[in-house]
Design a protein around this motif. Structure first.
Motif, PDB file in Angstrom:
ATOM      1  N   MET A   1       0.839  -1.199   0.000  1.00 29.19           N
ATOM      2  CA  MET A   1       0.000   0.000   0.000  1.00 29.19           C
ATOM      3  C   MET A   1       0.879   1.256   0.000  1.00 29.19           C
ATOM      4  N   SER A   2       0.550   2.166  -0.886  1.00 36.01           N
ATOM      5  CA  SER A   2       1.364   3.376  -0.970  1.00 36.01           C
ATOM      6  C   SER A   2       1.058   4.315   0.189  1.00 36.01           C
ATOM      7  N   VAL A   3       1.937   5.276   0.369  1.00 35.95           N
ATOM      8  CA  VAL A   3       1.786   6.238   1.469  1.00 35.95           C
ATOM      9  C   VAL A   3       0.475   7.016   1.300  1.00 35.95           C
ATOM     10  N   ASP A   4       0.192   7.337   0.031  1.00 35.26           N
ATOM     11  CA  ASP A   4      -0.991   8.124  -0.279  1.00 35.26           C
ATOM     12  C   ASP A   4      -2.267   7.396   0.119  1.00 35.26           C
ATOM     13  N   GLN A   5      -2.337   6.125  -0.271  1.00 34.79           N
ATOM     14  CA  GLN A   5      -3.516   5.305   0.060  1.00 34.79           C
ATOM     15  C   GLN A   5      -3.666   5.183   1.564  1.00 34.79           C
ATOM     16  N   ASP A   6      -2.515   5.010   2.202  1.00 37.35           N
ATOM     17  CA  ASP A   6      -2.505   4.850   3.648  1.00 37.35           C
ATOM     18  C   ASP A   6      -3.078   6.090   4.317  1.00 37.35           C
ATOM     19  N   GLU A   7      -2.727   7.242   3.766  1.00 37.45           N
ATOM     20  CA  GLU A   7      -3.196   8.479   4.368  1.00 37.45           C
ATOM     21  C   GLU A   7      -4.709   8.623   4.196  1.00 37.45           C
ATOM     22  N   THR A   8      -5.195   8.274   2.991  1.00 36.47           N
ATOM     23  CA  THR A   8      -6.641   8.340   2.753  1.00 36.47           C
ATOM     24  C   THR A   8      -7.366   7.460   3.756  1.00 36.47           C
ATOM     25  N   LEU A   9      -6.812   6.272   3.985  1.00 41.51           N
ATOM     26  CA  LEU A   9      -7.422   5.328   4.921  1.00 41.51           C
ATOM     27  C   LEU A   9      -7.497   5.925   6.321  1.00 41.51           C
ATOM     28  N   GLN A  10      -6.390   6.558   6.725  1.00 43.23           N
ATOM     29  CA  GLN A  10      -6.361   7.175   8.054  1.00 43.23           C
ATOM     30  C   GLN A  10      -7.402   8.288   8.168  1.00 43.23           C
ATOM     31  N   ARG A  11      -7.543   9.047   7.075  1.00 46.73           N
ATOM     32  CA  ARG A  11      -8.522  10.135   7.087  1.00 46.73           C
ATOM     33  C   ARG A  11      -9.940   9.587   7.189  1.00 46.73           C
ATOM     34  N   LEU A  12     -10.181   8.495   6.456  1.00 50.14           N
ATOM     35  CA  LEU A  12     -11.510   7.881   6.504  1.00 50.14           C
ATOM     36  C   LEU A  12     -11.804   7.365   7.905  1.00 50.14           C
ATOM     37  N   LYS A  13     -10.788   6.747   8.504  1.00 49.94           N
ATOM     38  CA  LYS A  13     -10.955   6.246   9.874  1.00 49.94           C
ATOM     39  C   LYS A  13     -11.273   7.386  10.826  1.00 49.94           C
ATOM     40  N   ALA A  14     -10.584   8.494  10.620  1.00 51.27           N
ATOM     41  CA  ALA A  14     -10.811   9.664  11.475  1.00 51.27           C
ATOM     42  C   ALA A  14     -12.233  10.187  11.294  1.00 51.27           C
ATOM     43  N   ALA A  15     -12.704  10.180  10.042  1.00 53.36           N
ATOM     44  CA  ALA A  15     -14.062  10.655   9.762  1.00 53.36           C
ATOM     45  C   ALA A  15     -15.093   9.767  10.459  1.00 53.36           C
ATOM     46  N   VAL A  16     -14.877   8.449  10.393  1.00 57.16           N
ATOM     47  CA  VAL A  16     -15.794   7.513  11.052  1.00 57.16           C
ATOM     48  C   VAL A  16     -15.771   7.758  12.559  1.00 57.16           C
ATOM     49  N   HIS A  17     -14.557   7.897  13.090  1.00 64.00           N
ATOM     50  CA  HIS A  17     -14.389   8.117  14.525  1.00 64.00           C
ATOM     51  C   HIS A  17     -15.146   9.369  14.972  1.00 64.00           C
ATOM     52  N   PHE A  18     -15.066  10.410  14.155  1.00 63.42           N
ATOM     53  CA  PHE A  18     -15.726  11.681  14.468  1.00 63.42           C
ATOM     54  C   PHE A  18     -17.242  11.505  14.569  1.00 63.42           C
ATOM     55  N   THR A  19     -17.822  10.839  13.560  1.00 63.72           N
ATOM     56  CA  THR A  19     -19.280  10.665  13.565  1.00 63.72           C
ATOM     57  C   THR A  19     -19.710   9.738  14.702  1.00 63.72           C
ATOM     58  N   VAL A  20     -18.944   8.677  14.932  1.00 65.68           N
ATOM     59  CA  VAL A  20     -19.262   7.777  16.040  1.00 65.68           C
ATOM     60  C   VAL A  20     -19.250   8.551  17.353  1.00 65.68           C
ATOM     61  N   GLY A  21     -18.249   9.406  17.503  1.00 63.24           N
ATOM     62  CA  GLY A  21     -18.146  10.219  18.705  1.00 63.24           C
ATOM     63  C   GLY A  21     -19.372  11.079  18.931  1.00 63.24           C
ATOM     64  N   ARG A  22     -19.830  11.701  17.839  1.00 59.69           N
ATOM     65  CA  ARG A  22     -21.012  12.574  17.966  1.00 59.69           C
ATOM     66  C   ARG A  22     -22.265  11.779  18.294  1.00 59.69           C
ATOM     67  N   LEU A  23     -22.405  10.621  17.621  1.00 58.03           N
ATOM     68  CA  LEU A  23     -23.585   9.781  17.884  1.00 58.03           C
ATOM     69  C   LEU A  23     -23.598   9.322  19.333  1.00 58.03           C
ATOM     70  N   CYS A  24     -22.425   8.920  19.836  1.00 54.36           N
ATOM     71  CA  CYS A  24     -22.326   8.449  21.216  1.00 54.36           C
ATOM     72  C   CYS A  24     -22.605   9.577  22.202  1.00 54.36           C
ATOM     73  N   GLN A  25     -22.102  10.750  21.859  1.00 50.49           N
ATOM     74  CA  GLN A  25     -22.320  11.886  22.754  1.00 50.49           C
ATOM     75  C   GLN A  25     -23.816  12.171  22.886  1.00 50.49           C
ATOM     76  N   GLN A  26     -24.483  12.122  21.736  1.00 57.12           N
ATOM     77  CA  GLN A  26     -25.922  12.379  21.744  1.00 57.12           C
ATOM     78  C   GLN A  26     -26.660  11.353  22.614  1.00 57.12           C
ATOM     79  N   LEU A  27     -26.317  10.074  22.406  1.00 60.10           N
ATOM     80  CA  LEU A  27     -26.973   9.022  23.184  1.00 60.10           C
ATOM     81  C   LEU A  27     -26.624   9.156  24.665  1.00 60.10           C
TER      82      LEU A  27
END
Lengths: 119, 81
Positions: A1-27
């Protein structure tokens, strides 16, 4: 996996983490019981991996229907294991269809989307 | 929170990229409806995980939901999706 792909993956993970955080906070606010950071991270990671499973399923379903594009029908199949979720997704799908009909303002009332994917 | 009922959802773009990234073949595409519905499924998945963990914490009389509560509900959660 290239560095670029790896970075996209990390960003996607961060995006998921962010939304999960908000959903959990609400609950947490609704029920007066907060979530530890560890739990939020764990739910985010689980969701991310579940996406892998969903994606592979969707791809296989589309392929089985001899399509190369994943459609709403494939998503309905992914939701088949839980009947409540299945009904919920069917309704959402109908809603989306209706919105599109309003936009195109066509008068045709084709109900071909009502085929139910019952086991 | 300013608006309580402002619904929290996964961004369509995020879901699209996430799923496309996991496809085995590059030519597999995702329709717009499918992406929106998947965002909905993921939201339900997260809410389910959170609610079940909360129930578990409640049954153990804990004030905060901790990792051990999530660990206990995880196997059944994965079986249900």
């Amino acid at each position: 996996m290239s560095v670029d792909q790896d970075e996209t993956l990390q960003r996607l993970k961060a995006a998921v983490h962010f939304t999960v955080g908000r959903l959990c906070q609400q609950l947490g606010e609704d029920h007066g019981r907060g979530f530890s950071r560890q739990v939020i991270a764990a739910i985010a990671e689980t969701t991310f991996r579940q996406c892998d499973v969903f994606a592979k399923d969707l791809e296989a379903f589309a392929r089985h229907a001899k399509r190369s594009t994943v459609t709403a029908e494939d998503v309905k199949l992914v939701a088949r294991r839980s009947s409540a979720l299945s009904v919920y997704i069917q309704n959402k799908s109908e809603e989306l269809n209706q919105e599109q009909k309003k936009k195109s303002s066509g008068k045709r009332k084709s109900r071909d989307t009502e085929e139910e994917s019952r086991e | 929170m300013a608006e309580h009922d402002a619904e929290i959802v996964f961004k369509k773009e995020t879901v699209g990229k996430l799923l496309s990234g996991f496809f085995k073949e590059d030519k597999t595409k995702l329709s717009s409806d499918a992406t929106l519905l998947m965002a909905e499924i993921l939201k339900v998945f997260v809410q389910e995980a959170a609610m079940r963990s909360q129930k578990q914490a409640q049954s153990e009389d804990c004030d905060q939901v901790d990792i051990e509560h999530f660990e206990k509900i995880l196997p059944q959660l994965l079986l249900d999706f």
